[in-house]
Design a protein around this motif. Structure first.
Motif, short mmCIF file in Angstrom:
data_model
loop_
_atom_site.label_atom_id
_atom_site.label_comp_id
_atom_site.label_asym_id
_atom_site.label_seq_id
_atom_site.Cartn_x
_atom_site.Cartn_y
_atom_site.Cartn_z
N PRO A 155 -54.04 25.88 56.42
CA PRO A 155 -54.19 26.13 54.98
C PRO A 155 -55.49 26.91 54.76
O PRO A 155 -56.44 26.77 55.54
CB PRO A 155 -54.28 24.73 54.36
N LYS A 156 -55.52 27.73 53.71
CA LYS A 156 -56.75 28.48 53.40
C LYS A 156 -57.92 27.52 53.33
O LYS A 156 -57.78 26.36 52.94
CB LYS A 156 -56.59 29.21 52.07
N LYS A 157 -59.08 28.00 53.70
CA LYS A 157 -60.29 27.17 53.76
C LYS A 157 -60.52 26.44 52.45
O LYS A 157 -60.24 26.96 51.37
CB LYS A 157 -61.51 28.03 54.12
N ASN A 158 -61.01 25.22 52.60
CA ASN A 158 -61.30 24.31 51.48
C ASN A 158 -60.05 23.61 50.93
O ASN A 158 -60.16 22.84 49.97
CB ASN A 158 -62.04 25.01 50.34
N ILE A 159 -58.87 23.89 51.50
CA ILE A 159 -57.67 23.14 51.13
C ILE A 159 -57.51 22.00 52.13
O ILE A 159 -57.29 22.22 53.31
CB ILE A 159 -56.41 24.03 51.12
N LYS A 160 -57.65 20.78 51.66
CA LYS A 160 -57.61 19.61 52.52
C LYS A 160 -56.17 19.16 52.76
O LYS A 160 -55.27 19.46 51.96
CB LYS A 160 -58.42 18.47 51.90
N PRO A 161 -55.94 18.39 53.85
CA PRO A 161 -54.59 17.89 54.12
C PRO A 161 -53.97 17.14 52.94
O PRO A 161 -52.78 17.32 52.64
CB PRO A 161 -54.81 16.96 55.33
N ILE A 162 -54.75 16.32 52.26
CA ILE A 162 -54.20 15.57 51.14
C ILE A 162 -53.74 16.50 50.02
O ILE A 162 -52.78 16.20 49.30
CB ILE A 162 -55.23 14.53 50.61
N GLN A 163 -54.38 17.66 49.88
CA GLN A 163 -53.96 18.61 48.86
C GLN A 163 -52.63 19.26 49.22
O GLN A 163 -51.81 19.53 48.34
CB GLN A 163 -55.05 19.68 48.67
N VAL A 164 -52.44 19.53 50.52
CA VAL A 164 -51.16 20.07 50.97
C VAL A 164 -50.05 19.05 50.69
O VAL A 164 -49.00 19.40 50.12
CB VAL A 164 -51.19 20.41 52.47
N LEU A 165 -50.30 17.81 51.07
CA LEU A 165 -49.29 16.78 50.86
C LEU A 165 -49.01 16.58 49.37
O LEU A 165 -47.84 16.46 48.97
CB LEU A 165 -49.74 15.46 51.49
N GLN A 166 -50.05 16.56 48.56
CA GLN A 166 -49.83 16.33 47.13
C GLN A 166 -49.04 17.45 46.49
O GLN A 166 -48.17 17.22 45.63
CB GLN A 166 -51.18 16.16 46.41
N ALA A 167 -49.31 18.69 46.92
CA ALA A 167 -48.54 19.82 46.40
C ALA A 167 -47.06 19.66 46.76
O ALA A 167 -46.17 19.96 45.94
CB ALA A 167 -49.08 21.13 46.96
N TRP A 168 -46.81 19.20 47.97
CA TRP A 168 -45.43 18.99 48.43
C TRP A 168 -44.76 17.87 47.63
O TRP A 168 -43.64 18.02 47.16
CB TRP A 168 -45.46 18.66 49.92
N LEU A 169 -45.46 16.76 47.46
CA LEU A 169 -44.90 15.64 46.72
C LEU A 169 -44.65 16.02 45.25
O LEU A 169 -43.64 15.60 44.65
CB LEU A 169 -45.82 14.42 46.80
N ASP A 170 -45.55 16.79 44.68
CA ASP A 170 -45.36 17.25 43.30
C ASP A 170 -44.10 18.12 43.19
O ASP A 170 -43.33 18.01 42.22
CB ASP A 170 -46.57 18.04 42.82
N HIS A 171 -43.91 18.96 44.20
CA HIS A 171 -42.72 19.82 44.21
C HIS A 171 -41.45 18.97 44.33
O HIS A 171 -40.46 19.24 43.62
CB HIS A 171 -42.83 20.79 45.38
N LEU A 172 -41.47 17.97 45.18
CA LEU A 172 -40.31 17.09 45.33
C LEU A 172 -40.03 16.34 44.03
O LEU A 172 -38.86 16.15 43.64
CB LEU A 172 -40.54 16.11 46.48
N LYS A 173 -41.07 15.88 43.38
CA LYS A 173 -40.89 15.18 42.10
C LYS A 173 -40.25 16.11 41.07
O LYS A 173 -39.34 15.71 40.33
CB LYS A 173 -42.25 14.67 41.60
N HIS A 174 -40.69 17.36 41.05
CA HIS A 174 -40.12 18.35 40.14
C HIS A 174 -38.64 18.57 40.43
O HIS A 174 -37.84 18.82 39.50
CB HIS A 174 -40.89 19.66 40.27
N LEU A 175 -38.27 18.46 41.71
CA LEU A 175 -36.85 18.63 42.10
C LEU A 175 -36.01 17.39 41.83
O LEU A 175 -34.80 17.41 42.02
CB LEU A 175 -36.77 18.99 43.58
#
Length: 391
Positions: free
Chosen positions: A103-123
């Motif tokens: 992930p681009k610098k300063n993007i932490k693992p938890i931010q990647v996961l949260q973006a994914w979970l938010d996307h799944l919730k939207h779906l």
């Protein structure tokens, strides 16, 4: 039309990817996860540098996997597809100097996961935490939640339960006896991407790193670096050797080439040029302090004999006594063999039950290959379900 949901057991990368693809196609998807949060191993893996895949051309990328079935699956949803998917959920990436994709610098693992979970919730994907699988049959699952046993029907069932390493993350292989009770063959789980226990004590070198070396065993070779530990040696080229040493009885010897880009005759010529041996190693051969300290452990007759020392530089032997315990290693080999599954990764005797991720018997080194295969198997299973319904 079957109104029962598609149920996925396990909220790791494989399960989440399957859920995303199915929800995108309009399916009603429920994920059941025994932990209180999703993808704990995914997050733990990110602590050491969060490489999500690798930038290799796909033909060389798939060579890192040990089974042709997983190679085919990875080709179907490859590293380029992973980068495009990450971008689609708002995670830009970059290619590191070694070809690993982060992930681009300063993007932490938890931010990647949260973006994914938010996307799944939207779906519309529902994730239920604290639910432990007890059993399943051809139509329903049985799980426990808050000490209550619950039965639920499913349309399709996807098992994405992980391997057997890092039990604190929930990857405890508790599914093995359940599947064996249903006469599904399981290849024994073994340590993979593991450091080696060694015969010798490396206290004087503990924590020191050997860089730009090549390790080899029985014709298999890998460039990289290794670190000395309290128990032995660690490092990505050693993880690579795991699958080649595992079939043999321990103890055995691993060879280290301390100067892989220099021929032995060139090394010998430098050592015969005269002068203090340590100075020749440092100034003429440009060996590191750690490499020189390793060579000084050799007996005096070897260290002072140019021919013997040149051979040691090109093939320093380290006796290893075994791999680390499964719970300490990055991943596990073994699991459900592909022969127990059809081409859609469904069980032969349970045609509506699919498997994805590390619980299947495939193996790959670190560097993004493990996560990529989890993403790919999740996508493969989801796409198979969509294709079956269309047909």
């Amino acid at each position: 039309m079957n109104e029962d949901p598609i149920i996925i057991i396990g909220a790791g990368p494989a399960g989440l990817m399957a859920a995303q693809q199915l929800a995108t196609k309009g399916y009603h998807v429920h994920i059941y996860e025994k932990n209180k949060a999703a993808a704990r191993k995914f997050l733990v893996a990110g602590h050491g540098g969060f490489n999500l895949t690798h930038n290799e051309p796909i033909d060389t990328f798939v060579e890192k996997y040990d089974a042709h079935e997983i190679q085919r699956i990875v080709r179907s949803f490859d590293n380029c597809a992973t980068v495009a998917w990450l971008s689609s959920i708002g995670i830009p990436t970059y290619v590191g100097s070694s070809g690993k994709i982060f992930p681009k610098k300063n993007i932490k693992p938890i931010q990647v996961l949260q973006a994914w979970l938010d996307h799944l919730k939207h779906l519309g994907v529902s994730i239920h935490y604290g639910h432990r699988l007890i059993d399943f049959d051809t139509k329903s699952i049985t799980y426990s939640h808050n000490d209550i046993t619950i039965h639920q029907n499913y349309q399709k069932l996807i098992l994405a339960l992980g391997g057997g390493s890092w039990q604190k993350t929930g990857s405890d292989a508790a599914w093995v006896p359940l599947l064996e009770s249903k006469n599904i063959r399981i290849n024994p789980l073994q340590s993979a991407n593991s450091g080696y226990n060694t015969r010798d004590n490396w206290k004087s070198l503990e924590g020191q790193v050997l860089k730009n070396i090549q390790v080899s065993f029985n014709g298999s070779k890998k460039l990289g670096e290794l670190v000395f530990t309290t128990y032995g040696i660690e490092g990505s080229p050693l993880y690579y050797l795991n699958r080649y040493t595992r079939p043999f009885d321990f103890p055995l010897d691993i060879q280290i080439d301390l100067k892989p880009n220099m021929a032995i005759n060139t090394i010998l010529k430098q050592l015969q040029s005269g002068g203090n041996v340590s100075s020749l190693l440092k100034n003429n051969l440009k060996l590191s302090t750690t490499a020189i300290a390793l060579l000084k452990i050799l007996d005096k007759s070897t260290f002072t004999d140019p021919q013997a020392l040149a051979r040691a530089i090109k093939s320093y032997s380290i006796p290893v006594t075994g791999l680390r315990p499964i719970d300490e290693v990055i991943s596990t080999a073994g699991g459900i063999p592909f022969t127990e599954l059809n081409e859609n990764l469904a069980f032969h005797q349970f045609q509506q039950v699919y498997c994805a991720g590390e619980m299947i018997d495939w193996e790959a080194p670190t560097g993004g290959y493990l996560l990529q295969a989890c993403f790919s198997t999740g996508m493969w299973v989801a796409q198979a379900i969509c294709n079956q319904d269309r047909s």
